[in-house]
Scaffold this active site. Structure first.
Site, short mmCIF file in Angstrom:
data_model
loop_
_atom_site.label_atom_id
_atom_site.label_comp_id
_atom_site.label_asym_id
_atom_site.label_seq_id
_atom_site.Cartn_x
_atom_site.Cartn_y
_atom_site.Cartn_z
N GLN A 51 -8.74 -6.71 11.49
CA GLN A 51 -8.26 -5.68 10.56
C GLN A 51 -8.92 -4.32 10.82
OE1 GLN A 51 -8.22 -7.24 6.48
NE2 GLN A 51 -6.16 -8.01 6.89
N MET A 55 24.28 8.69 2.13
CA MET A 55 24.15 9.94 2.87
C MET A 55 24.39 9.71 4.37
SD MET A 55 23.90 13.09 2.18
CE MET A 55 22.98 13.64 0.75
N GLU A 65 0.81 -1.22 0.00
CA GLU A 65 0.00 0.00 0.00
C GLU A 65 0.84 1.27 0.00
OE1 GLU A 65 -0.53 -2.66 1.86
OE2 GLU A 65 -2.63 -3.25 1.71
#
Lengths: 595, 193
Positions: free
Chosen positions: A125, A492, A62
Site C-alpha cells: 500500500q 450530455m 475515498e
C-alpha cells in the site's frame, strides 16, 4: 462534541504524531472529518477512538470523502477535512482533490504513508502520494519528522483557505504518527513565502470605477470567487449592482452570489447560459468580471468573445489575469475587499450611471429576454426533464435549500431552472465536471446542516458512480434527497453525439439500470418513482415530506436536449436556441476537437 | 478590445528564489510540463544555507502572454519567494559553464588549441588524441565554440545550464523575511560598501 475544555498546551508539550494531528485539527476548529481507515492511518483512528475529539464520518470510498468535504466546505465556508490511508486510499482521493483544485475549494486531506524507512521500497500500500498529488493540489507535504508535524498541520489550513483556496495534502508516514514530538499551537505562519495579496491597488480600483461609470452597455460577470470570498462579497455585489442598475450574469460557479429574483439578473452565462446573458456579454462595452476566470465554457470561441468591450477583471489569483482573455483593467484582490473599495470610490467620486444609454441597453436586453430561451412545453404524460426540475424548484421556492448536482444535462437544467437567492446553496462540479460528485457532496452538506433540505439533482448515470455513499447516508441518518432525472442515457454524451457525431450513439445508453426504488430500500432509504407528469407532483411532495434519505426515480423523456447551447468553437452570438436551430449549424473543424 | 497580445516568441531568463525543501524542483518542473511551457535551460542550487534558499534560473520562451502566465504561475507556488524576469528588469549577465571533449589528431589538435585560446577555454585534460576544454561564457559563445570543435574532431559536450544575475549594485533578490502580508515584492536594496 465531547472534547473536554482544556487549557492550550504549552508550546513544547510533547505527544505522539497521531495526537498532534488530532490536537491540530481541534485547534483549527475542525468539527468533522470525512474518512476511511486503513493500515497506515490506524494510529490516527486509534487516537480518534480514545479522544473522540472530532466527529468522523465514515464514507464508503475515498473519492466520496473528498467530495463530501467539498460539499461541507462550499456550504459553510470552512475548510473541509479528509482522512484516508496510504496507497489506494490516496489514489482514490485524487479525483476529489483535482475537483477541489479546479473549483478552488479549501480542503485538507490527510493521507497515510508507509513508514519513512520503507518509502521507495514498493512497500505494501505504498504510493508516491506527494508525487501523484503535486499537480492536483494547491500544495502538499510529506512529513518526514514529527518535529515538523504541528507546524505543517497549521500551515496546511492556512494555505488551503488563504488567497485562492484549494486542496492541500499532508502525507503522514506511520512511524511519524507513533513518534513523540512537540505540539505547537497555531501562530502566525512560519513560512515567509506565500503571502497572497487581498487588498487591491487603489489606482487600479479608481481606473476600474472610472471605466464602470463611463459604460453605456455594461455587464457584471460574477463567478465562484464571490462565493469563496464569503457572503459579504455577494452582499456588496448586490449593493453595487443595485446602485448602478447594471445587468448582471453569473457563472455556474457563481450562482447564488446575486439574487436570481432581482430583475437585473440575466441568468447564467456560457455554453448553456441564457440568450440574454450571452448576448449581453457579446454586445457590452464594459465588462466587469468579479471572481470568474474566463473559462472556455463561458467564453466560447475566444477570438469572438465580447469583441467590443473593455474588460475589468477582479481576481485574487494574479495567474488568472490575461490567462485566456486579455483585459484592460486587472484588479488583484479579494472580491469583497475590492467591491467595498469600488463602492466607496464610486460614492466618493459622485459617479452616476449614464441613464439614457443604460435605458437603451436594458431595452435591448429585454428584447433578448422576450425570446424566453428557457421555455419548454410539458404536454402529454411523458415528463420533460426541464419540467421535472422546474417543478421541484417551484415546490421548494422560498425555503432554505441546498442543491448539489452530478454532471451532465440535469446539471445544466438545474442551473437554468433553479433560482438561488444566496451564496453557498449551490454545489456543483464546475471545472472538472466530475460525474458522481453530487451524492457525496450532498452528504457533506447535510452533515454541516443537519436540519436543512439538501437535494442532489442527479442523472442516473452519474448517480451510479458514487452510489455506495447511500450506505453512509443510512448510517448517519442523513435525509438527503436524490432527485434522479432518469432518461437512461448519458444525456450530455448523447446530445453531443446527436449534434456533432451524426447521431451515432456509441456506448451512451445504459442498459440494465437498477430498480432505484428497491435499491433505495436495500440501503435503508425510501424509493419513489414517477412515470408520468401526473405522478411527478405527488412524488416530489412525498420526497419532501419524508425525513429519511429518498431516491426519487423520475422517468423523463429520453431524447430531450439541453438548450440554449453555444456549440463548441462557436461564439456567444451563435447560440442554438432549440432543436430547430441545429439544422443550419455545422460545427467547425476547430470546434470538433474541443471538449 | 483588451490589450493586444504580442504574438512573437521571446526568449526570457527568469530567476526564482525558493525555499530549499523536498519537491520544490519537481513543483517547478511539473508546472512547466503540465502547462506546456518550454524549458530551454534550468539550473538550481542552494544560495543561502542558513535561510535554506535555493535559486533557480530558467531560460524559457513564449509569447508575452505566456511569459506573464509563467511568472504568475511560478509566483503562486507556496515555496516561491520571488520571481524575477531578468530579461526585462534591466540589464543582466548570463554565464554558462561547459566541458567539451574533442578527439582528434595531427594538425586539427593544433587548431583546437588555437581556437580554445581565442575563446579563453582552458584545457583541463589531455591525451595524445584528445583534449577536455573548460569554457565559460554566455550560451551563444559556447554554441560557437562547440560548432568550431565539431568541425575539427569528434566531440562530447556537457553544459551546466544558464546562471544569470542582474548588473549593477542593486541587490534585487532579497529575502521576504519579516514582510507584512499584502506587501508588494520587497524593493531592491542598494549595497553600500
Amino acid at each position: 462534541m465531547t472534547s473536554a475544555a482544556q487549557p492550550d498546551p504549552e508550546p513544547q508539550t510533547r505527544m505522539t504524531g497521531a495526537a498532534i494531528v488530532l490536537k491540530a485539527l481541534q485547534d483549527q476548529g475542525v468539527e468533522v472529518v470525512f474518512g476511511y481507515p486503513g493500515g497506515a492511518v490506524l494510529p490516527i483512528y486509534d487516537e480518534l477512538f480514545k479522544t473522540n475529539a472530532v466527529r468522523h464520518i465514515l464514507v464508503r470510498h475515498e473519492q466520496g470523502a473528498v467530495h463530501a468535504a467539498e460539499g461541507y466546505a462550499r456550504s459553510t465556508g470552512k475548510v473541509g477535512v479528509v482522512l484516508v490511508t496510504s496507497g489506494p486510499g490516496a489514489t482514490n482521493a485524487v479525483t476529489g482533490l483535482t475537483d477541489a483544485l479546479m473549483d478552488s475549494i479549501p480542503v485538507v486531506c490527510l493521507t497515510g504513508q508507509v513508514p519513512t524507512h520503507l518509502i521507495g521500497n514498493d512497500a505494501f500500500q505504498e504510493a508516491d502520494t506527494t508525487g501523484i498529488t503535486r499537480p492536483c493540489t494547491k500544495h502538499n507535504y510529506l512529513v518526514k519528522s514529527v518535529d515538523n508535524l504541528a507546524d505543517i498541520m497549521h500551515e496546511a489550513f492556512h494555505v488551503a483557505a488563504r488567497g485562492r483556496p484549494g486542496p492541500v495534502v499532508i502525507d503522514l508516514p506511520k512511524d511519524v504518527l507513533f513518534a513523540d514530538g512537540p505540539y505547537r499551537a497555531p501562530s502566525a505562519p512560519r513560512r515567509t513565502s506565500y503571502r497572497p495579496r487581498t487588498t487591491p491597488d487603489q489606482a487600479a480600483v479608481e481606473q476600474a470605477v472610472d471605466l464602470i461609470a463611463s459604460a453605456e452597455r455594461p455587464v457584471f460577470y460574477g463567478g465562484g470567487g464571490l462565493v469563496n470570498s464569503g457572503p459579504e462579497a455577494s452582499r456588496l455585489l448586490t449593493e453595487f449592482v443595485r446602485m448602478t442598475g447594471y445587468p448582471t450574469t453569473l457563472t455556474l460557479m457563481g450562482l447564488g452570489a446575486f439574487p436570481a429574483s432581482d430583475r437585473r439578473f440575466l441568468g447564467m452565462l456560457g455554453m448553456h447560459g441564457t440568450y440574454e446573458a450571452n448576448l449581453a456579454m457579446y454586445n457590452c462595452d464594459v465588462m466587469i468580471n468579479i471572481g470568474a476566470r474566463f473559462d472556455d465554457r463561458v467564453t466560447g470561441r475566444i477570438s469572438d468573445f465580447s469583441p467590443h468591450s473593455r474588460k475589468i477583471h477582479v481576481d485574487i489569483d494574479p495567474s488568472s489575469i490575461n490567462k485566456n482573455v486579455p483585459v484592460d483593467v486587472p484588479v488583484i484582490g479579494d472580491a469583497a475587499t475590492v467591491l467595498a473599495r469600488m463602492i466607496e470610490t464610486w460614492k466618493r467620486k459622485g459617479c452616476q450611471p449614464k441613464q439614457d444609454a443604460l435605458a437603451r441597453w436594458w431595452g435591448q436586453i429585454d428584447s433578448w429576454r422576450a425570446r424566453d430561451c428557457l421555455a419548454y412545453s410539458q404536454d402529454g404524460a411523458v415528463i420533460k426533464p426541464q419540467h421535472a426540475i422546474r417543478r421541484l424548484f417551484e415546490k421548494i421556492r422560498g425555503r432554505d435549500f441546498y442543491i448539489t448536482t452530478e454532471v451532465g444535462q440535469h446539471q445544466m437544467w438545474a442551473a437554468q431552472y433553479f433560482e438561488f437567492e444566496e451564496p453557498n446553496r449551490w454545489m456543483t462540479s464546475g471545472g472538472l465536471g466530475t460525474m458522481g460528485y453530487g451524492l457525496p457532496a450532498a452528504l457533506g452538506v447535510q452533515v454541516a446542516h443537519p436540519d436543512a433540505l439538501v437535494i442532489d439533482v442527479a442523472g442516473e448515470a452519474s448517480f451510479l458512480m458514487n452510489i455506495q455513499e447511500l450506505s453512509t447516508l443510512c448510517q448517519y441518518g442523513l435525509p438527503v434527497k436524490a432527485f434522479i432525472v432518469n432518461n437512461q442515457w448519458m444525456g450530455m454524451v448523447r446530445q453531443w453525439q446527436e449534434l456533432i457525431h451524426g447521431g451515432r450513439y456509441s456506448e451512451s445508453y445504459t442498459a440494465s439500470l437498477p430498480d432505484f426504488v428497491k435499491l433505495a430500500e436495500s440501503f435503508g432509504g425510501v424509493g419513489l418513482i414517477a412515470r408520468t407528469a401526473d405522478d411527478l407532483e405527488g412524488v416530489i411532495d412525498e420526497m419532501l415530506a419524508v425525513d429519511r434519505f429518498v431516491l426519487a426515480d423520475i422517468r423523463v423523456s429520453k431524447e430531450e436536449n439541453c438548450f440554449p447551447m453555444i456549440p463548441s468553437g462557436a461564439a456567444h452570438n451563435e447560440m442554438l436556441l432549440g432543436q430547430d436551430d441545429r439544422a443550419e449549424h455545422e460545427t467547425s473543424d476547430d470546434g470538433m476537437v474541443l471538449v | 478590445m483588451g490589450q493586444q497580445e504580442d504574438a512573437r516568441e521571446q526568449r526570457r531568463t527568469i530567476a526564482v528564489l525558493v525555499d530549499n525543501e523536498p519537491g520544490v524542483l519537481a513543483r517547478v518542473i511539473g508546472l512547466f510540463s503540465g502547462r506546456g511551457y518550454n524549458i530551454e535551460s534550468l539550473t538550481v542550487s542552494e544560495v543561502d544555507p542558513v535561510a535554506r534558499f535555493s535559486r533557480i534560473t530558467i531560460v524559457t520562451s513564449g509569447t508575452s502572454m505566456v511569459i506573464e502566465q509563467i511568472k504568475a504561475q511560478l509566483a503562486r507556488l507556496v515555496p516561491v519567494h520571488e520571481v524575477q524576469d531578468l530579461s526585462t528588469e534591466g540589464p543582466h549577465i548570463e554565464r554558462e559553464l561547459a566541458l567539451i571533449k574533442v578527439a582528434n589528431r595531427g594538425e586539427a589538435r593544433i587548431e583546437a588549441l588555437r581556437i580554445a585560446d581565442m575563446f579563453r577555454a582552458r584545457a583541463i585534460d589531455s591525451t595524445l588524441e584528445s583534449f577536455v576544454f573548460e569554457l565559460t561564457g554566455n550560451p551563444g559563445k559556447i554554441d560557437a565554440f562547440i560548432g568550431l570543435m565539431e568541425a575539427i574532431g569528434t566531440i562530447e559536450v556537457c553544459r551546466g545550464g544558464v546562471v544569470a544575475i542582474s548588473r549593477g549594485s542593486i541587490i534585487s533578490m532579497v529575502t521576504a523575511e519579516g514582510d507584512e502580508e499584502d506587501d508588494p515584492a520587497p524593493a531592491g536594496r542598494v549595497l553600500v560598501s
